[in-house]
Design a protein around this motif. Structure first.
Motif, mmCIF file in Angstrom:
data_model
loop_
_atom_site.group_PDB
_atom_site.id
_atom_site.type_symbol
_atom_site.label_atom_id
_atom_site.label_comp_id
_atom_site.label_asym_id
_atom_site.label_seq_id
_atom_site.Cartn_x
_atom_site.Cartn_y
_atom_site.Cartn_z
ATOM 1 N N ALA A 209 20.257 3.502 -3.911
ATOM 2 C CA ALA A 209 19.034 3.409 -4.362
ATOM 3 C C ALA A 209 18.010 2.554 -3.328
ATOM 4 O O ALA A 209 16.872 2.914 -2.820
ATOM 5 C CB ALA A 209 18.487 2.830 -5.709
ATOM 6 N N VAL B 177 13.157 -2.684 -10.074
ATOM 7 C CA VAL B 177 13.033 -1.760 -8.933
ATOM 8 C C VAL B 177 11.613 -1.544 -8.612
ATOM 9 O O VAL B 177 10.730 -1.231 -9.632
ATOM 10 C CB VAL B 177 13.433 0.103 -9.567
ATOM 11 C CG1 VAL B 177 13.302 0.797 -8.063
ATOM 12 C CG2 VAL B 177 14.913 -0.084 -9.598
ATOM 13 N N CYS C 291 15.177 6.282 -8.503
ATOM 14 C CA CYS C 291 16.246 5.598 -8.540
ATOM 15 C C CYS C 291 17.077 5.514 -9.609
ATOM 16 O O CYS C 291 18.436 5.151 -9.356
ATOM 17 C CB CYS C 291 15.776 4.014 -8.057
ATOM 18 S SG CYS C 291 14.918 3.863 -6.664
ATOM 19 N N TYR D 285 20.430 7.042 -9.069
ATOM 20 C CA TYR D 285 21.339 6.609 -7.957
ATOM 21 C C TYR D 285 22.084 5.330 -8.936
ATOM 22 O O TYR D 285 23.259 5.199 -8.526
ATOM 23 C CB TYR D 285 20.686 6.051 -6.836
ATOM 24 C CG TYR D 285 20.167 7.029 -5.887
ATOM 25 C CD1 TYR D 285 21.025 7.382 -4.909
ATOM 26 C CD2 TYR D 285 18.999 7.600 -6.297
ATOM 27 C CE1 TYR D 285 20.378 8.494 -4.082
ATOM 28 C CE2 TYR D 285 18.420 8.555 -5.448
ATOM 29 C CZ TYR D 285 19.144 9.091 -4.390
ATOM 30 O OH TYR D 285 18.758 9.810 -3.451
#
Length: 92
Positions: A24, A55, A72, A75
């Motif tokens: 990610a 994130v 993300c 991932y």
């Protein structure tokens, strides 16, 4: 976006493997910030607290940045259905 333990804000589960954060982070304009993580004896990243990962993503506008951050989730593990996320309301 903050990825939290499924029991947050209660007693967190610990030791859940977290895979994919490196993949990610390799995406353009994305940063993965570890907070409630540690490594186990095998060197694998595992959960260790309530707010596990954050994130952060950049984009041409808020909607693009948000979509990039949510992308993300594809991932990282455990799967998104096993996590909760703090999120901002969509921009209108």
């Amino acid at each position: 976006m903050c990825i939290r333990d499924r029991n947050y804000p209660g007693t967190p589960t610990t030791g859940d493997p977290i895979d994919g954060s490196d993949s990610a982070e390799a995406l353009p304009d994305v940063r993965v910030l570890h907070a409630g993580t540690t490594t186990n004896a095998d060197g694998q990243v595992v959960s260790s607290g309530g707010r596990v990962l954050s994130v952060v993503a950049r984009g041409a506008n808020l909607d693009v940045a948000r979509a990039r951050a949510y992308h993300c989730l594809l991932y990282t593990s455990p799967s998104p259905r096993d996590r909760t996320r703090s999120r901002m309301p969509s921009s209108a």
